[in-house]
Design an enzyme around this catalytic site. Sequence first.
Site, mmCIF file in Angstrom:
data_model
loop_
_atom_site.group_PDB
_atom_site.id
_atom_site.type_symbol
_atom_site.label_atom_id
_atom_site.label_comp_id
_atom_site.label_asym_id
_atom_site.label_seq_id
_atom_site.Cartn_x
_atom_site.Cartn_y
_atom_site.Cartn_z
ATOM 1 N N GLY A 46 0.832 -1.196 0.000
ATOM 2 C CA GLY A 46 0.000 0.000 0.000
ATOM 3 C C GLY A 46 0.864 1.242 0.000
ATOM 4 N N GLN A 51 3.342 9.852 1.570
ATOM 5 C CA GLN A 51 4.604 9.128 1.324
ATOM 6 C C GLN A 51 5.274 9.553 0.033
ATOM 7 O OE1 GLN A 51 2.716 5.042 2.091
ATOM 8 N NE2 GLN A 51 4.815 4.788 2.815
ATOM 9 N N CYS A 88 6.575 -0.874 6.286
ATOM 10 C CA CYS A 88 6.166 0.351 5.573
ATOM 11 C C CYS A 88 7.273 0.770 4.618
ATOM 12 C CB CYS A 88 5.914 1.456 6.590
ATOM 13 S SG CYS A 88 5.441 3.039 5.863
ATOM 14 N N LEU A 89 6.899 1.190 3.413
ATOM 15 C CA LEU A 89 7.897 1.621 2.428
ATOM 16 C C LEU A 89 8.672 2.850 2.912
ATOM 17 C CD1 LEU A 89 5.813 1.178 -0.855
ATOM 18 C CD2 LEU A 89 7.677 -0.285 -0.036
ATOM 19 N N HIS A 130 -3.367 0.785 8.070
ATOM 20 C CA HIS A 130 -2.024 1.357 7.950
ATOM 21 C C HIS A 130 -2.028 2.576 7.028
ATOM 22 C CE1 HIS A 130 2.504 0.715 7.462
ATOM 23 N NE2 HIS A 130 2.223 1.614 6.536
ATOM 24 N N GLU A 131 -2.662 2.435 5.852
ATOM 25 C CA GLU A 131 -2.643 3.544 4.881
ATOM 26 C C GLU A 131 -3.483 4.720 5.357
ATOM 27 O OE1 GLU A 131 -0.307 3.368 2.871
ATOM 28 O OE2 GLU A 131 -0.002 1.213 3.104
ATOM 29 N N HIS A 134 -1.645 6.831 7.786
ATOM 30 C CA HIS A 134 -0.688 7.760 7.157
ATOM 31 C C HIS A 134 -1.335 9.118 6.903
ATOM 32 C CE1 HIS A 134 3.091 5.769 6.238
ATOM 33 N NE2 HIS A 134 2.491 4.710 5.722
HETATM 34 NI NI NI Z 1 3.298 2.866 5.308
#
Ligand code: NI
Length: 158
Positions: A46, A51, A88-89, A130-131, A134
Amino acid sequence: MAILNIVKEGDPILRKECRPVGEITPRIIRLLDDMRETLIDANGAGLAAPQVGVLRRIAIVENDGQFIELINPEIIAREGVQNEIEGCLSVPDVWRITERPEKVTVRATDRNGKEFTATGEGLLARAFCHEIDHLSGKLFTDEAVRILSPEEVKEMLG
Ligand code: NI
């Protein structure tokens, strides 16, 4: 389409509140396309707009090779509890156990301006939470209930 730079933990943009999307302009559509390409390139589950440096309430979640685009998403129902591994990226090479609902229902708008709901269990429920976190400046490391050792990560990720 373009692959966008993914900002990393420590960048203050990841801690800011995102603004809702009003009109879905060609710029928003291009952002969705670029986020999708960026997510595919990064091989993630995701990606949220902050991000890639954009403070708007937009996220993409991958589910079985399909991409669910979420504009102005909100979690409208939660059920159960799961304690599973998350990464997480924007926080590379860090894996932790988080506590999330086992099942969530999200209400969002799609790129055509249509409202829809999507329900996810397990991994998809974690990805939705999670997304959407953010978009309020939250990172999964804030929620982590347990830090994993490198051996545990290896075992859980296979
Ligand atoms: Ni993330």
